[in-house]
Write a protein that holds these residues in place. Structure first.
Motif, mmCIF file in Angstrom:
data_model
loop_
_atom_site.group_PDB
_atom_site.id
_atom_site.type_symbol
_atom_site.label_atom_id
_atom_site.label_comp_id
_atom_site.label_asym_id
_atom_site.label_seq_id
_atom_site.Cartn_x
_atom_site.Cartn_y
_atom_site.Cartn_z
ATOM 1 N N ASP A 134 -7.927 11.804 13.491
ATOM 2 C CA ASP A 134 -8.572 11.127 14.613
ATOM 3 C C ASP A 134 -8.574 9.622 14.341
ATOM 4 N N GLU A 135 -7.553 8.937 14.884
ATOM 5 C CA GLU A 135 -7.367 7.502 14.683
ATOM 6 C C GLU A 135 -7.441 7.134 13.197
ATOM 7 N N PRO A 136 -6.576 7.717 12.387
ATOM 8 C CA PRO A 136 -6.709 7.580 10.926
ATOM 9 C C PRO A 136 -6.343 6.214 10.378
ATOM 10 N N THR A 137 -5.545 5.433 11.104
ATOM 11 C CA THR A 137 -5.033 4.189 10.513
ATOM 12 C C THR A 137 -5.566 2.933 11.189
ATOM 13 N N THR A 138 -6.554 3.076 12.084
ATOM 14 C CA THR A 138 -7.114 1.905 12.748
ATOM 15 C C THR A 138 -7.705 0.937 11.727
ATOM 16 N N GLY A 139 -7.266 -0.310 11.789
ATOM 17 C CA GLY A 139 -7.799 -1.342 10.902
ATOM 18 C C GLY A 139 -7.163 -1.409 9.527
ATOM 19 N N LEU A 140 -6.183 -0.544 9.262
ATOM 20 C CA LEU A 140 -5.562 -0.542 7.936
ATOM 21 C C LEU A 140 -4.394 -1.514 7.871
ATOM 22 N N ASP A 141 -4.130 -2.008 6.664
ATOM 23 C CA ASP A 141 -2.990 -2.889 6.474
ATOM 24 C C ASP A 141 -1.695 -2.077 6.563
ATOM 25 N N PRO A 142 -0.580 -2.727 6.894
ATOM 26 C CA PRO A 142 0.693 -2.008 7.072
ATOM 27 C C PRO A 142 1.108 -1.168 5.871
ATOM 28 N N GLN A 143 0.876 -1.656 4.657
ATOM 29 C CA GLN A 143 1.298 -0.920 3.466
ATOM 30 C C GLN A 143 0.537 0.389 3.319
ATOM 31 N N THR A 144 -0.785 0.353 3.577
ATOM 32 C CA THR A 144 -1.589 1.572 3.490
ATOM 33 C C THR A 144 -1.181 2.561 4.576
ATOM 34 N N ARG A 145 -0.949 2.051 5.778
ATOM 35 C CA ARG A 145 -0.496 2.922 6.864
ATOM 36 C C ARG A 145 0.810 3.604 6.493
ATOM 37 N N LYS A 146 1.748 2.843 5.903
ATOM 38 C CA LYS A 146 3.035 3.408 5.507
ATOM 39 C C LYS A 146 2.860 4.482 4.435
ATOM 40 N N THR A 147 1.986 4.224 3.452
ATOM 41 C CA THR A 147 1.729 5.201 2.391
ATOM 42 C C THR A 147 1.192 6.503 2.973
ATOM 43 N N LEU A 148 0.214 6.392 3.860
ATOM 44 C CA LEU A 148 -0.386 7.587 4.461
ATOM 45 C C LEU A 148 0.652 8.388 5.231
ATOM 46 N N TRP A 149 1.451 7.714 6.042
ATOM 47 C CA TRP A 149 2.432 8.439 6.852
ATOM 48 C C TRP A 149 3.546 9.036 6.003
ATOM 49 N N ASN A 150 3.914 8.393 4.923
ATOM 50 C CA ASN A 150 4.927 8.967 4.032
ATOM 51 C C ASN A 150 4.444 10.284 3.431
ATOM 52 N N VAL A 151 3.176 10.307 3.012
ATOM 53 C CA VAL A 151 2.609 11.526 2.420
ATOM 54 C C VAL A 151 2.485 12.622 3.471
ATOM 55 N N ILE A 152 1.989 12.264 4.645
ATOM 56 C CA ILE A 152 1.827 13.257 5.715
ATOM 57 C C ILE A 152 3.170 13.843 6.124
ATOM 58 N N GLU A 153 4.182 12.988 6.241
ATOM 59 C CA GLU A 153 5.509 13.467 6.622
ATOM 60 C C GLU A 153 6.101 14.364 5.534
ATOM 61 N N MET A 154 5.829 14.052 4.287
ATOM 62 C CA MET A 154 6.304 14.888 3.189
ATOM 63 C C MET A 154 5.719 16.294 3.296
ATOM 64 N N TYR A 155 4.407 16.368 3.603
ATOM 65 C CA TYR A 155 3.767 17.678 3.747
ATOM 66 C C TYR A 155 4.286 18.429 4.964
#
Length: 302
Positions: free
Chosen positions: A160-181
């Motif tokens: 639920d809006e997991p990346t609002t307010g996050l810096d680009p690097q953190t957003r990229k890290t989160l999405w890389n892990v989620i996509e891996m799963y």
């Protein structure tokens, strides 16, 4: 492909306000499903009902073949949720937070430690395990929130809006892990977001407005239906652009020319080479789709 979420004729009202109005949709196993809408559109209400934290008025919600009416305990084991606000304890360390959450899912001892270590490696928070949660930055907290949601290896990850307010690097890290799963575990991802670029890779999109579905389909289908391509052409006279008999608007150093049928772009460039000496073709975007469907821009913080 099997449906892992099936919602039919869902209703929920708060007094005179109908937050969810006869809502029906399905999500396939392993799908990346995007759920869009302004605040108040009914997104969080729907998620809360799916998670068992809010009672529905009417309708049916089936998750992995189980009905929330009488099988919510079993459903809870199969979903992980990253809420807009963290549910972790601010006075505990990261490790203690995750160990206590693991225990709730029956993950104990060395199994819990290994699971937390694996997630810490993936989400890059090994150096934060002994830090007090409340003293972390927003991006650091969000990485821990995602780890908490993935601890028990859920079949469905609700974001639920997991990346609002996050810096680009953190957003990229989160999405890389989620996509891996998604690829490794066939994880189903159910996303709400204000970042339209995160929707571009979705398998299916539902746009909600005032508790009802306004539009749905793949990103490509929606862009083809609700937007057109356009050409930006630079350093050209308006009198020349008018010769095209196409809608346009002035931009800095040039003009934006709207194209309803992208098949004519090639002919335009060939037939009017002087107009298109310096140009670029821009594909329709999900921001444009949302604006066309709802009449509003979806802004961060709405």
């Amino acid at each position: 492909m099997k449906n892992i979420i099936e919602i039919s004729n869902l209703d929920k009202s708060f007094g005179d306000v109908q937050a969810v109005n006869n809502l029906s949709f399905k999500v396939k196993t392993g799908e990346f499903f995007a759920f869009l809408g302004e605040n108040g559109a009914g997104k969080s209400t729907t998620i809360s009902i799916m998670c068992g934290t809010l009672n529905k008025d009417k309708g049916t919600v089936i998750i992995d073949g189980k009905n929330i009416d009488d099988q919510m305990n079993e459903i809870s084991k199969e979903i992980g949720v990253v809420f807009q606000s963290s549910v972790l304890d601010g006075v505990l360390t990261v490790k203690d937070n995750l160990m206590s959450r693991a225990c709730l899912y029956g993950i104990m001892g060395e199994n819990a430690k290994k699971r937390i270590d694996d997630l810490a490696q993936l989400l890059d928070f090994k150096d934060l395990l002994n830090r007090t949660f409340s003293k972390l930055s927003g991006g650091q907290r969000r990485r821990i929130d995602v780890a908490r949601a993935l601890l028990h290896k859920p079949k469905i990850l609700i974001l639920d809006e997991p990346t609002t307010g996050l810096d680009p690097q953190t957003r990229k890290t989160l999405w890389n892990v989620i996509e891996m799963y998604r690829k490794k575990e066939n994880l189903t991802v159910f996303l709400t977001t204000h970042y339209m670029e995160e929707v571009t890779d979705a398998d299916y999109v539902v746009i909600l407005d005032k508790g009802k579905i306004s539009a749905e389909g793949t990103p490509l289908d929606l862009k083809n239906k609700y937007t057109g391509d356009y050409i930006l052409t630079y350093n050209v006279l308006e009198s020349e652009v008018k010769k095209l008999n196409l809608p346009y608007e002035a931009i800095r150093d040039g003009f934006k020319i709207f194209i309803n049928d992208n098949k004519i772009i090639r002919d335009l460039i060939i037939n009017y080479p002087k107009i298109f000496e310096d140009f670029e073709i821009i594909k329709g975007k999900m921001d444009d789709v949302f604006l066309a469907v709802t009449g509003k821009k979806l802004k961060i913080g709405d």
